[in-house]
Design a protein around this motif. Structure first.
Motif, PDB file in Angstrom:
ATOM      1  N   THR A   2      47.016  -3.047  31.253  1.00 50.92           N
ATOM      2  CA  THR A   2      46.513  -2.588  29.798  1.00 50.92           C
ATOM      3  C   THR A   2      45.999  -1.093  29.770  1.00 50.92           C
ATOM      4  O   THR A   2      45.575  -0.581  30.877  1.00 50.92           O
ATOM      5  CB  THR A   2      45.578  -3.626  29.334  1.00 50.92           C
ATOM      6  OG1 THR A   2      44.564  -3.789  30.112  1.00 50.92           O
ATOM      7  CG2 THR A   2      46.396  -4.797  29.332  1.00 50.92           C
ATOM      8  N   THR A   3      45.508  -0.562  28.603  1.00 51.65           N
ATOM      9  CA  THR A   3      44.893   0.379  28.414  1.00 51.65           C
ATOM     10  C   THR A   3      43.748   0.662  29.420  1.00 51.65           C
ATOM     11  O   THR A   3      42.914  -0.184  29.404  1.00 51.65           O
ATOM     12  CB  THR A   3      44.658   0.881  27.058  1.00 51.65           C
ATOM     13  OG1 THR A   3      45.908   0.820  26.380  1.00 51.65           O
ATOM     14  CG2 THR A   3      43.914   2.330  26.965  1.00 51.65           C
ATOM     15  N   GLY A   4      43.770   1.757  30.029  1.00 50.57           N
ATOM     16  CA  GLY A   4      42.323   2.213  30.815  1.00 50.57           C
ATOM     17  C   GLY A   4      42.363   1.584  32.295  1.00 50.57           C
ATOM     18  O   GLY A   4      41.453   1.924  33.137  1.00 50.57           O
ATOM     19  N   GLU A   5      43.395   0.783  32.739  1.00 49.82           N
ATOM     20  CA  GLU A   5      43.602   0.328  34.175  1.00 49.82           C
ATOM     21  C   GLU A   5      44.232   1.345  35.095  1.00 49.82           C
ATOM     22  O   GLU A   5      45.095   2.034  34.562  1.00 49.82           O
ATOM     23  CB  GLU A   5      44.339  -0.973  34.096  1.00 49.82           C
ATOM     24  CG  GLU A   5      43.490  -2.282  33.396  1.00 49.82           C
ATOM     25  CD  GLU A   5      43.981  -3.336  33.359  1.00 49.82           C
ATOM     26  OE1 GLU A   5      43.283  -4.360  33.031  1.00 49.82           O
ATOM     27  OE2 GLU A   5      45.480  -3.564  33.710  1.00 49.82           O
ATOM     28  N   THR A   6      44.001   1.393  36.225  1.00 44.08           N
ATOM     29  CA  THR A   6      44.526   2.070  37.277  1.00 44.08           C
ATOM     30  C   THR A   6      45.794   1.426  37.957  1.00 44.08           C
ATOM     31  O   THR A   6      45.665   0.398  38.304  1.00 44.08           O
ATOM     32  CB  THR A   6      43.696   2.443  38.244  1.00 44.08           C
ATOM     33  OG1 THR A   6      42.380   2.939  37.806  1.00 44.08           O
ATOM     34  CG2 THR A   6      44.166   3.515  39.400  1.00 44.08           C
ATOM     35  N   ILE A   7      47.039   2.088  38.132  1.00 40.81           N
ATOM     36  CA  ILE A   7      47.809   1.875  39.154  1.00 40.81           C
ATOM     37  C   ILE A   7      48.063   2.698  40.076  1.00 40.81           C
ATOM     38  O   ILE A   7      47.964   3.921  40.010  1.00 40.81           O
ATOM     39  CB  ILE A   7      49.240   1.709  38.201  1.00 40.81           C
ATOM     40  CG1 ILE A   7      49.739   2.857  37.412  1.00 40.81           C
ATOM     41  CG2 ILE A   7      49.161   0.395  37.283  1.00 40.81           C
ATOM     42  CD1 ILE A   7      50.947   2.886  36.730  1.00 40.81           C
ATOM     43  N   SER A   8      48.507   2.089  41.383  1.00 39.45           N
ATOM     44  CA  SER A   8      48.353   3.042  42.571  1.00 39.45           C
ATOM     45  C   SER A   8      49.416   2.556  43.514  1.00 39.45           C
ATOM     46  O   SER A   8      49.799   1.501  43.466  1.00 39.45           O
ATOM     47  CB  SER A   8      46.907   3.268  43.149  1.00 39.45           C
ATOM     48  OG  SER A   8      46.379   2.208  43.824  1.00 39.45           O
ATOM     49  N   PRO A  14      48.854   9.913  48.001  1.00 37.54           N
ATOM     50  CA  PRO A  14      49.265   8.761  47.627  1.00 37.54           C
ATOM     51  C   PRO A  14      49.340   8.671  46.151  1.00 37.54           C
ATOM     52  O   PRO A  14      48.583   9.260  45.424  1.00 37.54           O
ATOM     53  CB  PRO A  14      48.365   7.973  48.244  1.00 37.54           C
ATOM     54  CG  PRO A  14      47.561   8.651  49.263  1.00 37.54           C
ATOM     55  CD  PRO A  14      47.779   9.819  48.912  1.00 37.54           C
ATOM     56  N   PHE A  15      50.284   7.846  45.803  1.00 32.73           N
ATOM     57  CA  PHE A  15      50.386   7.582  44.194  1.00 32.73           C
ATOM     58  C   PHE A  15      49.155   7.070  43.564  1.00 32.73           C
ATOM     59  O   PHE A  15      48.633   6.145  43.840  1.00 32.73           O
ATOM     60  CB  PHE A  15      51.743   6.803  43.829  1.00 32.73           C
ATOM     61  CG  PHE A  15      51.766   6.523  42.376  1.00 32.73           C
ATOM     62  CD1 PHE A  15      52.349   7.411  41.451  1.00 32.73           C
ATOM     63  CD2 PHE A  15      51.762   5.440  42.011  1.00 32.73           C
ATOM     64  CE1 PHE A  15      52.515   7.334  40.244  1.00 32.73           C
ATOM     65  CE2 PHE A  15      51.832   4.989  40.373  1.00 32.73           C
ATOM     66  CZ  PHE A  15      52.399   6.038  39.767  1.00 32.73           C
ATOM     67  N   ALA A  16      48.680   7.605  42.470  1.00 39.29           N
ATOM     68  CA  ALA A  16      47.799   6.790  41.630  1.00 39.29           C
ATOM     69  C   ALA A  16      47.732   7.670  40.140  1.00 39.29           C
ATOM     70  O   ALA A  16      48.117   8.638  39.900  1.00 39.29           O
ATOM     71  CB  ALA A  16      46.139   7.539  42.005  1.00 39.29           C
ATOM     72  N   ALA A  17      47.619   6.677  39.313  1.00 37.62           N
ATOM     73  CA  ALA A  17      47.822   6.882  37.670  1.00 37.62           C
ATOM     74  C   ALA A  17      47.096   6.267  36.938  1.00 37.62           C
ATOM     75  O   ALA A  17      46.550   4.847  37.549  1.00 37.62           O
ATOM     76  CB  ALA A  17      49.632   6.712  37.341  1.00 37.62           C
ATOM     77  N   LEU A  18      46.617   6.620  35.832  1.00 37.44           N
ATOM     78  CA  LEU A  18      45.862   5.889  34.761  1.00 37.44           C
ATOM     79  C   LEU A  18      46.582   5.557  33.519  1.00 37.44           C
ATOM     80  O   LEU A  18      47.291   6.614  32.756  1.00 37.44           O
ATOM     81  CB  LEU A  18      44.676   6.768  34.353  1.00 37.44           C
ATOM     82  CG  LEU A  18      43.654   5.942  33.617  1.00 37.44           C
ATOM     83  CD1 LEU A  18      42.892   5.002  34.338  1.00 37.44           C
ATOM     84  CD2 LEU A  18      42.688   6.993  32.862  1.00 37.44           C
TER      85      LEU A  18
END
Length: 520
Positions: A216-222, A140-144
């Protein structure tokens, strides 16, 4: 080859090539010059010996004095680099565009790819359940999100690194820190100042998104269906503040807009409006940090600004344990106000922050008023009695109180909590803390005495002095209040040949003289 202003090139010890540069930064490749051949052989042998000590296959060939090919040497360097046993070092200067090309080649050849590192770990949002994600497109998609910038042509860009899975432009994703859904409007790959639109990004890639308005900087999108919360980047609190205003009143709105954009890009840079003084105050990690941001406003946003004298972000704490009572009773016809609390206050270790603990038993204060008491406590701690700065590193324990069936309210208990807190702080021998920076100075040996003397005048504590050839590396702890103007003074006493780096380290108790100077 060459040094200081006569530096013109380097020799690659691995491939046995030289790279020379003209004043325009144009690179010319060649063999090892005859005048450097003897030193090249010595340095290359030393390098191979160091690498062989960490690689068994290479060690055997080295001891048997067999030839070691470039491919074997590069493979060994990559292996020991990934295992954190050695760190490859290259020299050059980005200012003159010298040796940037060999550096980029070395990044590709020696540093780990996403497949060379263990799976990234995160937690399931709202729980402590650990989740591992492989660097695979099938996950599954996960990015920082690791960087936010404002592009003058296309607006807000959020840089992100994909740890697992893939995502197409236009896809809806979940910000697992805020819980908001976002849309990846456009996805671009950045090549310096050039942008390349792509339809999809895959595991291991770095890209930038247009359309992530609240990330914003440092947050996770998934993935919305399989959320994960990756380790959040922790940013230190700002330690220096200055007042800022535009030179021309017509630029006030432009200044406000520029400050908001810069604070969005840099989480360690904050802005607030002081109602008492009517000033806009910007805060950052040091004098140089704020100078750079002020210069960026001038260069990128075309805003000339007046900046006040830097002000250190002191803190306060307590040294004793005490008990205090807060009563707020008002009666003026009709419903009155009644709030009564008893608290205990005790100091905590540095860095533990402010903690609130509810020890009410038997319903002496109804549960719906407990949060109001905590709000009053935390509000009172925002302004200490000695300096006006926040009070930190203490525990407030709510142990007892009383209430009135009719007159008690959330407001009355909030005020009672604030009154009890202020009384307790006064009894606990409050002290002022000052931020202390970790300082590293790199200076030629000839100027070591002047550097140490100057640090002594600034109340710095020298922790170590290490020699590397003719260069001395001084590590020290320096109170932030004494660091203003250090860059210019260091250049002056070393004729511009020394450099330094500085970062926040800790808070320590400030001398009375510093406290008095702050008060004036």
């Amino acid at each position: 080859m060459g040094s200081e202003d006569q530096f013109y090139g380097v020799i690659d010890l691995v491939e046995g090539r030289s790279f020379t540069f003209d004043e325009e930064g144009n690179m010319t490749e060649g063999g090892v010059p005859d005048e450097f051949m003897e030193e090249f052989e010595i340095r290359r042998s030393e390098m191979i010996e160091k690498i062989a000590e960490q690689d068994d296959n290479l060690l055997e060939k080295f001891l048997l004095e067999e030839d070691i090919s470039q491919e074997e040497l590069k493979a060994a360097i990559r292996t020991v680099t990934i295992s954190n046993k050695v760190v490859p070092v290259l020299c050059g200067t980005a200012l003159k565009n010298k040796c940037v090309q060999p550096l980029l080649d070395a990044i590709g050849e020696y540093l780990p790819s996403p497949l060379d590192v263990p799976p990234v770990e995160g937690v399931k949002p709202g729980t402590d359940d650990v989740i591992a994600r492989d660097a695979s497109n099938d996950e599954p998609f996960a990015a920082l999100a690791f960087k936010t910038v404002t592009d003058p042509f296309i607006g807000r860009l959020v840089y992100f690194r994909v740890y697992s899975g893939s995502a197409k432009s236009g896809t809806s994703v979940l910000n697992t820190v805020t819980g908001d859904r976002e849309r990846l409007g456009r996805i671009v790959k950045m090549h310096a100042d050039q942008r390349e639109d792509v339809e999809e990004v895959f595991a291991g890639e770095i890209a930038a998104a247009i359309g992530l308005k609240d990330t914003t900087t440092g947050e996770t999108i998934s993935s919305i269906q399989d959320p994960i919360l990756l380790e959040k980047i922790e940013f230190p609190d700002p330690v220096v503040s200055v007042a800022i205003e535009p030179k021309a009143r017509v630029d006030q709105d432009k200044l406000s807009d520029a400050l908001v954009k810069l604070s969005d890009e840099d989480p360690t840079f904050t802005i607030n409006y002081n109602d008492e003084t009517g000033q806009t105050v910007m805060s950052g990690m040091g004098e140089l940090h704020l100078e750079i941001l002020t210069e960026r406003m001038k260069r990128e946003f075309k805003i000339e600004a007046n900046v006040g004298k830097p002000r250190v972000a002191f803190r306060e704490t307590i040294r004793k344990t005490t008990t205090a009572e807060g009563k707020f009773i008002r009666q003026s016809g009709g419903h009155g106000q009644y709030g009564h609390v008893i608290i205990e206050m005790e100091p905590l270790k540095r860095g533990e922050g402010v903690q609130f603990e509810n020890r009410i038993r038997g319903g002496s204060i109804p549960i719906e008023f407990i949060s109001s008491v905590e709000d009053g406590v935390r509000g009172a701690l925002k302004n200490g009695p000695k300096s006006g700065f926040p009070v930190i590193d203490l525990l407030v324990r709510l142990i007892d109180g009383t209430y009135h069936d009719v007159d008690s309210s959330k407001v009355s208990f909030e005020i009672a909590g604030s009154m009890a807190t202020r009384t307790a702080i006064d009894r606990c021998s409050p002290v002022v803390l000052e931020p202390v920076m970790k300082l590293e100075v790199v200076t030629p040996e000839d100027y070591l005495g002047e550097v140490i003397g100057d640090l002594g005048r600034r109340r710095a504590g020298v922790e170590s002095i290490d020699a590397q050839g003719d260069t001395q590396i001084v590590k020290a702890s320096l109170p932030l209040a004494e660091s203003f103007g250090y860059a210019n003074d260091l250049r002056s006493i070393t004729q511009g040949r020394a450099g330094y780096s500085m970062e926040f380290e800790k808070y320590l108790e400030a001398p009375e003289s510093v406290v008095e100077a702050q008060a004036t």
